[in-house]
Enzyme design. Structure first.
Site, short mmCIF file in Angstrom:
data_model
loop_
_atom_site.label_atom_id
_atom_site.label_comp_id
_atom_site.label_asym_id
_atom_site.label_seq_id
_atom_site.Cartn_x
_atom_site.Cartn_y
_atom_site.Cartn_z
N HIS A 99 -2.69 2.73 -6.02
CA HIS A 99 -3.26 1.54 -5.39
C HIS A 99 -3.55 0.45 -6.43
CE1 HIS A 99 -4.75 -0.38 -1.80
NE2 HIS A 99 -5.86 -0.75 -2.43
N ARG A 144 0.87 -1.17 0.00
CA ARG A 144 0.00 0.00 0.00
C ARG A 144 0.91 1.23 0.00
NH1 ARG A 144 -1.94 -3.53 4.06
NH2 ARG A 144 -4.05 -4.34 3.65
N TYR A 162 -9.73 -11.40 -5.71
CA TYR A 162 -8.82 -11.49 -6.84
C TYR A 162 -9.08 -12.71 -7.71
CZ TYR A 162 -6.44 -7.59 -4.77
OH TYR A 162 -6.17 -6.35 -4.28
N LYS A 177 -1.69 -2.44 8.07
CA LYS A 177 -2.82 -1.95 8.85
C LYS A 177 -2.83 -2.59 10.23
CE LYS A 177 -6.03 -0.77 5.11
NZ LYS A 177 -7.37 -1.03 4.53
N HIS A 203 -3.63 -9.14 4.17
CA HIS A 203 -5.07 -9.14 4.45
C HIS A 203 -5.35 -9.91 5.73
CE1 HIS A 203 -6.31 -8.43 -0.04
NE2 HIS A 203 -6.05 -7.31 0.61
N ARG A 220 -0.92 -2.17 -6.70
CA ARG A 220 -1.02 -3.27 -5.71
C ARG A 220 -2.00 -4.32 -6.22
NH1 ARG A 220 -1.17 -4.81 -0.12
NH2 ARG A 220 -3.29 -5.20 0.65
#
Length: 312
Positions: free
Chosen positions: A258, A167, A293, A190, A284, A261
Protein backbone atom coordinates in the site's frame (compact mmCIF):
# COMPACT_ATOMS: atom_id res chain seq x y z
CA UNK A 1 -32.84 -1.60 5.54
CA UNK A 2 -32.56 -2.60 9.21
CA UNK A 3 -34.28 -5.31 11.21
CA UNK A 4 -37.87 -4.53 12.12
CA UNK A 5 -38.35 -3.16 15.64
CA UNK A 6 -41.97 -4.30 15.88
CA UNK A 7 -41.51 -7.99 15.14
CA UNK A 8 -38.07 -9.34 15.99
CA UNK A 9 -38.68 -12.78 14.50
CA UNK A 10 -38.05 -14.54 11.24
CA UNK A 11 -40.76 -15.86 8.94
CA UNK A 12 -41.33 -18.93 11.12
CA UNK A 13 -41.81 -16.91 14.30
CA UNK A 14 -38.40 -17.77 15.76
CA UNK A 15 -36.63 -14.90 17.51
CA UNK A 16 -33.65 -13.56 15.63
CA UNK A 17 -30.53 -14.43 17.59
CA UNK A 18 -27.12 -12.83 17.16
CA UNK A 19 -25.95 -15.23 14.44
CA UNK A 20 -29.07 -14.50 12.34
CA UNK A 21 -28.61 -10.75 12.71
CA UNK A 22 -24.92 -10.85 11.87
CA UNK A 23 -25.56 -12.97 8.79
CA UNK A 24 -28.25 -10.51 7.58
CA UNK A 25 -25.96 -7.57 8.28
CA UNK A 26 -23.12 -9.20 6.35
CA UNK A 27 -25.39 -9.56 3.30
CA UNK A 28 -26.56 -5.95 3.76
CA UNK A 29 -22.96 -4.67 3.82
CA UNK A 30 -21.98 -6.64 0.73
CA UNK A 31 -25.09 -6.19 -1.42
CA UNK A 32 -26.57 -2.84 -0.43
CA UNK A 33 -23.63 -0.91 0.99
CA UNK A 34 -21.22 -2.51 -1.50
CA UNK A 35 -18.46 -2.80 1.07
CA UNK A 36 -15.32 -4.73 0.13
CA UNK A 37 -14.81 -8.37 1.17
CA UNK A 38 -12.08 -7.23 3.56
CA UNK A 39 -14.39 -4.69 5.25
CA UNK A 40 -17.21 -7.22 5.53
CA UNK A 41 -14.94 -9.79 7.17
CA UNK A 42 -13.55 -7.23 9.62
CA UNK A 43 -16.99 -5.85 10.55
CA UNK A 44 -18.51 -9.30 10.98
CA UNK A 45 -15.60 -10.42 13.16
CA UNK A 46 -16.12 -7.37 15.39
CA UNK A 47 -19.87 -8.05 15.71
CA UNK A 48 -19.20 -11.68 16.60
CA UNK A 49 -16.69 -10.69 19.29
CA UNK A 50 -19.11 -8.11 20.67
CA UNK A 51 -22.03 -10.55 20.88
CA UNK A 52 -19.83 -13.17 22.56
CA UNK A 53 -18.80 -10.51 25.09
CA UNK A 54 -22.44 -9.51 25.70
CA UNK A 55 -23.41 -13.12 26.32
CA UNK A 56 -20.83 -13.25 29.12
CA UNK A 57 -21.37 -9.68 30.31
CA UNK A 58 -25.17 -9.77 30.58
CA UNK A 59 -25.81 -13.50 30.63
CA UNK A 60 -28.11 -15.39 28.28
CA UNK A 61 -28.55 -15.43 24.53
CA UNK A 62 -28.04 -12.24 22.56
CA UNK A 63 -30.97 -11.20 20.38
CA UNK A 64 -32.36 -8.06 18.77
CA UNK A 65 -34.18 -6.94 21.92
CA UNK A 66 -30.97 -7.05 23.96
CA UNK A 67 -28.99 -5.21 21.29
CA UNK A 68 -31.58 -2.42 21.04
CA UNK A 69 -31.53 -1.95 24.83
CA UNK A 70 -27.77 -1.42 25.11
CA UNK A 71 -26.34 1.67 26.80
CA UNK A 72 -23.03 3.54 26.34
CA UNK A 73 -21.77 1.69 29.43
CA UNK A 74 -22.09 -1.62 27.58
CA UNK A 75 -19.96 -0.30 24.73
CA UNK A 76 -17.41 1.10 27.19
CA UNK A 77 -17.22 -2.26 28.95
CA UNK A 78 -16.57 -4.03 25.66
CA UNK A 79 -13.88 -1.58 24.58
CA UNK A 80 -12.26 -1.79 28.02
CA UNK A 81 -12.11 -5.57 27.66
CA UNK A 82 -10.59 -5.25 24.19
CA UNK A 83 -8.07 -2.69 25.41
CA UNK A 84 -7.10 -5.17 28.09
CA UNK A 85 -6.26 -7.57 25.25
CA UNK A 86 -3.85 -5.03 23.82
CA UNK A 87 -6.08 -3.23 21.29
CA UNK A 88 -4.69 0.18 20.31
CA UNK A 89 -6.57 3.45 19.88
CA UNK A 90 -6.88 3.25 16.11
CA UNK A 91 -8.19 -0.33 16.17
CA UNK A 92 -10.58 0.49 19.04
CA UNK A 93 -11.96 3.41 17.03
CA UNK A 94 -12.52 1.12 14.02
CA UNK A 95 -14.31 -1.46 16.18
CA UNK A 96 -16.56 1.22 17.66
CA UNK A 97 -17.44 2.44 14.17
CA UNK A 98 -18.30 -1.13 13.10
CA UNK A 99 -20.49 -1.65 16.17
CA UNK A 100 -22.41 1.57 15.56
CA UNK A 101 -23.12 0.38 12.02
CA UNK A 102 -24.26 -3.02 13.29
CA UNK A 103 -26.54 -1.54 15.98
CA UNK A 104 -28.08 0.91 13.49
CA UNK A 105 -28.88 -2.03 11.24
CA UNK A 106 -30.41 -4.06 14.07
CA UNK A 107 -32.48 -1.13 15.32
CA UNK A 108 -33.84 -0.06 11.96
CA UNK A 109 -34.42 3.46 10.66
CA UNK A 110 -35.65 4.76 14.03
CA UNK A 111 -32.81 3.23 16.02
CA UNK A 112 -31.22 5.13 18.87
CA UNK A 113 -27.61 3.94 18.92
CA UNK A 114 -25.73 4.41 22.23
CA UNK A 115 -23.54 7.49 21.89
CA UNK A 116 -20.04 7.68 23.30
CA UNK A 117 -16.84 9.44 22.39
CA UNK A 118 -14.39 7.18 20.62
CA UNK A 119 -10.71 6.92 21.54
CA UNK A 120 -8.57 9.77 20.30
CA UNK A 121 -6.46 8.71 17.33
CA UNK A 122 -3.41 10.66 16.26
CA UNK A 123 -3.62 10.90 12.50
CA UNK A 124 -0.32 9.88 10.98
CA UNK A 125 0.90 10.71 7.52
CA UNK A 126 1.50 8.08 4.87
CA UNK A 127 5.25 7.76 4.26
CA UNK A 128 6.27 7.43 0.62
CA UNK A 129 8.81 4.97 -0.69
CA UNK A 130 11.60 6.53 -2.75
CA UNK A 131 11.53 5.64 -6.48
CA UNK A 132 14.78 3.66 -6.31
CA UNK A 133 13.48 1.77 -3.25
CA UNK A 134 10.28 0.86 -5.08
CA UNK A 135 12.25 -0.58 -8.00
CA UNK A 136 14.68 -2.39 -5.68
CA UNK A 137 11.76 -3.92 -3.85
CA UNK A 138 10.05 -5.15 -7.02
CA UNK A 139 13.33 -6.52 -8.41
CA UNK A 140 14.21 -8.36 -5.19
CA UNK A 141 10.75 -9.93 -5.00
CA UNK A 142 11.20 -11.19 -8.56
CA UNK A 143 14.74 -12.45 -8.01
CA UNK A 144 13.75 -14.50 -4.96
CA UNK A 145 10.60 -16.07 -6.37
CA UNK A 146 10.52 -19.87 -6.50
CA UNK A 147 9.61 -19.90 -10.19
CA UNK A 148 10.43 -17.48 -12.98
CA UNK A 149 6.83 -16.79 -13.94
CA UNK A 150 5.90 -16.12 -10.29
CA UNK A 151 8.70 -13.56 -10.11
CA UNK A 152 7.49 -11.91 -13.32
CA UNK A 153 3.95 -11.83 -11.88
CA UNK A 154 5.00 -10.17 -8.64
CA UNK A 155 7.24 -7.67 -10.42
CA UNK A 156 4.38 -6.68 -12.72
CA UNK A 157 1.92 -6.40 -9.85
CA UNK A 158 4.18 -4.16 -7.74
CA UNK A 159 4.93 -1.94 -10.73
CA UNK A 160 1.20 -1.59 -11.29
CA UNK A 161 0.70 -0.44 -7.68
CA UNK A 162 3.54 2.07 -7.90
CA UNK A 163 3.08 3.16 -11.51
CA UNK A 164 -0.71 3.55 -11.49
CA UNK A 165 -1.56 4.08 -7.81
CA UNK A 166 -3.81 1.03 -7.52
CA UNK A 167 -4.87 -0.53 -4.25
CA UNK A 168 -3.74 -4.14 -4.04
CA UNK A 169 -7.38 -5.30 -4.06
CA UNK A 170 -8.01 -3.31 -7.26
CA UNK A 171 -5.03 -4.88 -8.99
CA UNK A 172 -6.00 -8.40 -7.95
CA UNK A 173 -9.58 -7.78 -9.17
CA UNK A 174 -8.37 -7.16 -12.73
CA UNK A 175 -9.32 -9.84 -15.24
CA UNK A 176 -7.92 -10.93 -18.57
CA UNK A 177 -10.37 -8.51 -20.19
CA UNK A 178 -7.89 -5.74 -19.36
CA UNK A 179 -5.44 -7.19 -21.90
CA UNK A 180 -3.73 -6.00 -23.90
CA UNK A 181 -2.89 -2.98 -21.78
CA UNK A 182 -3.05 0.31 -23.62
CA UNK A 183 -2.26 3.82 -22.46
CA UNK A 184 -5.08 3.74 -19.90
CA UNK A 185 -6.82 1.17 -17.72
CA UNK A 186 -10.34 1.18 -16.29
CA UNK A 187 -10.24 0.20 -12.61
CA UNK A 188 -13.09 -0.71 -10.25
CA UNK A 189 -12.40 0.65 -6.79
CA UNK A 190 -14.22 0.92 -3.49
CA UNK A 191 -18.02 0.79 -3.59
CA UNK A 192 -17.85 -0.36 -7.22
CA UNK A 193 -16.76 3.07 -8.47
CA UNK A 194 -14.76 3.01 -11.68
CA UNK A 195 -11.97 5.32 -12.77
CA UNK A 196 -9.47 5.51 -15.61
CA UNK A 197 -5.74 5.53 -14.81
CA UNK A 198 -2.79 6.02 -17.18
CA UNK A 199 -0.45 3.09 -17.76
CA UNK A 200 3.26 3.67 -18.21
CA UNK A 201 4.98 1.69 -21.01
CA UNK A 202 7.25 0.00 -18.44
CA UNK A 203 4.20 -1.21 -16.50
CA UNK A 204 2.49 -2.52 -19.64
CA UNK A 205 5.71 -4.30 -20.68
CA UNK A 206 6.03 -5.94 -17.24
CA UNK A 207 2.44 -7.21 -17.40
CA UNK A 208 2.97 -8.55 -20.93
CA UNK A 209 6.12 -10.37 -19.80
CA UNK A 210 4.20 -11.98 -16.93
CA UNK A 211 1.32 -13.07 -19.16
CA UNK A 212 3.75 -14.63 -21.67
CA UNK A 213 5.52 -16.55 -18.88
CA UNK A 214 2.38 -17.65 -16.98
CA UNK A 215 1.71 -21.40 -17.40
CA UNK A 216 -2.02 -20.86 -16.95
CA UNK A 217 -4.30 -19.42 -19.65
CA UNK A 218 -5.54 -15.89 -19.02
CA UNK A 219 -9.26 -15.84 -19.83
CA UNK A 220 -11.21 -12.61 -20.15
CA UNK A 221 -13.51 -13.54 -17.25
CA UNK A 222 -10.80 -14.90 -14.91
CA UNK A 223 -8.28 -13.05 -12.70
CA UNK A 224 -5.29 -11.52 -14.45
CA UNK A 225 -2.94 -12.30 -11.55
CA UNK A 226 -2.98 -16.01 -10.74
CA UNK A 227 -1.66 -18.03 -7.83
CA UNK A 228 0.79 -20.92 -8.07
CA UNK A 229 -2.02 -23.42 -8.73
CA UNK A 230 -3.90 -21.30 -11.23
CA UNK A 231 -6.47 -19.84 -8.84
CA UNK A 232 -6.84 -16.18 -7.85
CA UNK A 233 -3.72 -14.70 -6.28
CA UNK A 234 -4.27 -13.90 -2.59
CA UNK A 235 -3.07 -10.53 -1.20
CA UNK A 236 -1.38 -12.27 1.73
CA UNK A 237 1.02 -13.99 -0.68
CA UNK A 238 2.08 -10.62 -2.10
CA UNK A 239 2.47 -9.04 1.34
CA UNK A 240 4.64 -11.94 2.52
CA UNK A 241 6.96 -11.57 -0.50
CA UNK A 242 7.26 -7.83 0.10
CA UNK A 243 7.98 -8.43 3.78
CA UNK A 244 10.88 -10.77 2.94
CA UNK A 245 12.26 -8.38 0.33
CA UNK A 246 12.20 -5.30 2.53
CA UNK A 247 14.04 -7.17 5.28
CA UNK A 248 16.68 -8.37 2.83
CA UNK A 249 17.13 -4.82 1.50
CA UNK A 250 17.07 -3.21 4.92
CA UNK A 251 14.03 -1.09 4.03
CA UNK A 252 11.77 0.24 6.82
CA UNK A 253 8.64 -1.58 8.01
CA UNK A 254 6.49 1.07 6.31
CA UNK A 255 7.54 -0.38 2.94
CA UNK A 256 4.35 -2.28 2.14
CA UNK A 257 2.34 -2.82 -1.06
CA UNK A 258 0.00 0.00 0.00
CA UNK A 259 2.98 2.32 0.56
CA UNK A 260 3.64 2.08 -3.19
CA UNK A 261 0.25 3.71 -3.79
CA UNK A 262 1.16 6.48 -1.34
CA UNK A 263 4.42 6.97 -3.21
CA UNK A 264 2.58 7.26 -6.52
CA UNK A 265 0.42 10.04 -5.06
CA UNK A 266 3.24 11.89 -3.33
CA UNK A 267 5.55 11.85 -6.33
CA UNK A 268 2.78 13.10 -8.65
CA UNK A 269 1.97 15.93 -6.28
CA UNK A 270 5.63 16.87 -5.99
CA UNK A 271 5.78 16.88 -9.79
CA UNK A 272 3.00 19.46 -10.06
CA UNK A 273 -0.23 17.42 -10.20
CA UNK A 274 -3.24 19.28 -8.83
CA UNK A 275 -5.38 17.83 -6.05
CA UNK A 276 -8.50 17.32 -8.18
CA UNK A 277 -6.60 15.30 -10.76
CA UNK A 278 -4.92 13.30 -8.01
CA UNK A 279 -8.31 12.64 -6.42
CA UNK A 280 -9.55 11.16 -9.70
CA UNK A 281 -6.44 9.03 -10.20
CA UNK A 282 -6.60 7.61 -6.66
CA UNK A 283 -10.36 7.03 -6.70
CA UNK A 284 -10.97 9.02 -3.51
CA UNK A 285 -14.63 9.83 -2.91
CA UNK A 286 -13.72 12.97 -0.98
CA UNK A 287 -11.09 15.59 -1.69
CA UNK A 288 -10.31 15.55 2.04
CA UNK A 289 -8.86 12.05 1.59
CA UNK A 290 -6.48 13.39 -1.04
CA UNK A 291 -5.44 16.52 0.84
CA UNK A 292 -3.38 14.44 3.27
CA UNK A 293 -0.78 14.21 0.50
CA UNK A 294 -0.16 17.94 0.63
CA UNK A 295 1.05 17.38 4.21
CA UNK A 296 3.18 14.47 3.01
CA UNK A 297 4.82 16.65 0.39
CA UNK A 298 5.39 19.45 2.90
CA UNK A 299 6.99 16.96 5.29
CA UNK A 300 9.26 15.75 2.50
CA UNK A 301 10.36 19.33 1.71
CA UNK A 302 11.05 19.95 5.39
CA UNK A 303 13.24 16.86 5.52
CA UNK A 304 15.22 18.13 2.53
CA UNK A 305 15.52 21.56 4.11
CA UNK A 306 16.72 20.23 7.44
CA UNK A 307 19.26 17.93 5.80
CA UNK A 308 20.60 20.41 3.26
CA UNK A 309 20.23 23.97 4.53
CA UNK A 310 23.35 25.25 6.31
CA UNK A 311 21.24 27.08 8.90
CA UNK A 312 18.86 24.20 9.58
Amino acid sequence: MGVSTSLDTNGKGRARVASDLIREWDAHLANEKRRSDHTCRAYVATAERFCAFLSRHQGGAVDGAMLRALTPNDLRAYLAARRGEGLGNASAARELSALRSFLRFVGGSNASVPQMRGPRVKKGLPRPVAPHEAMQLAQDVEDNAREGWVGARDFALLLLLYGAGLRIGEALALTGAALPLGETLRVTGKRAKTRVVPILPAVAAAVERYVAACPWPTAKDSPLFLGARGGPLQPGVVRASVRSARRALGLPERTTPHALRHSFATHLLAGGADLRSLQELLGHASLASTQVYTAVDAAHLLDIYRNAHPRA
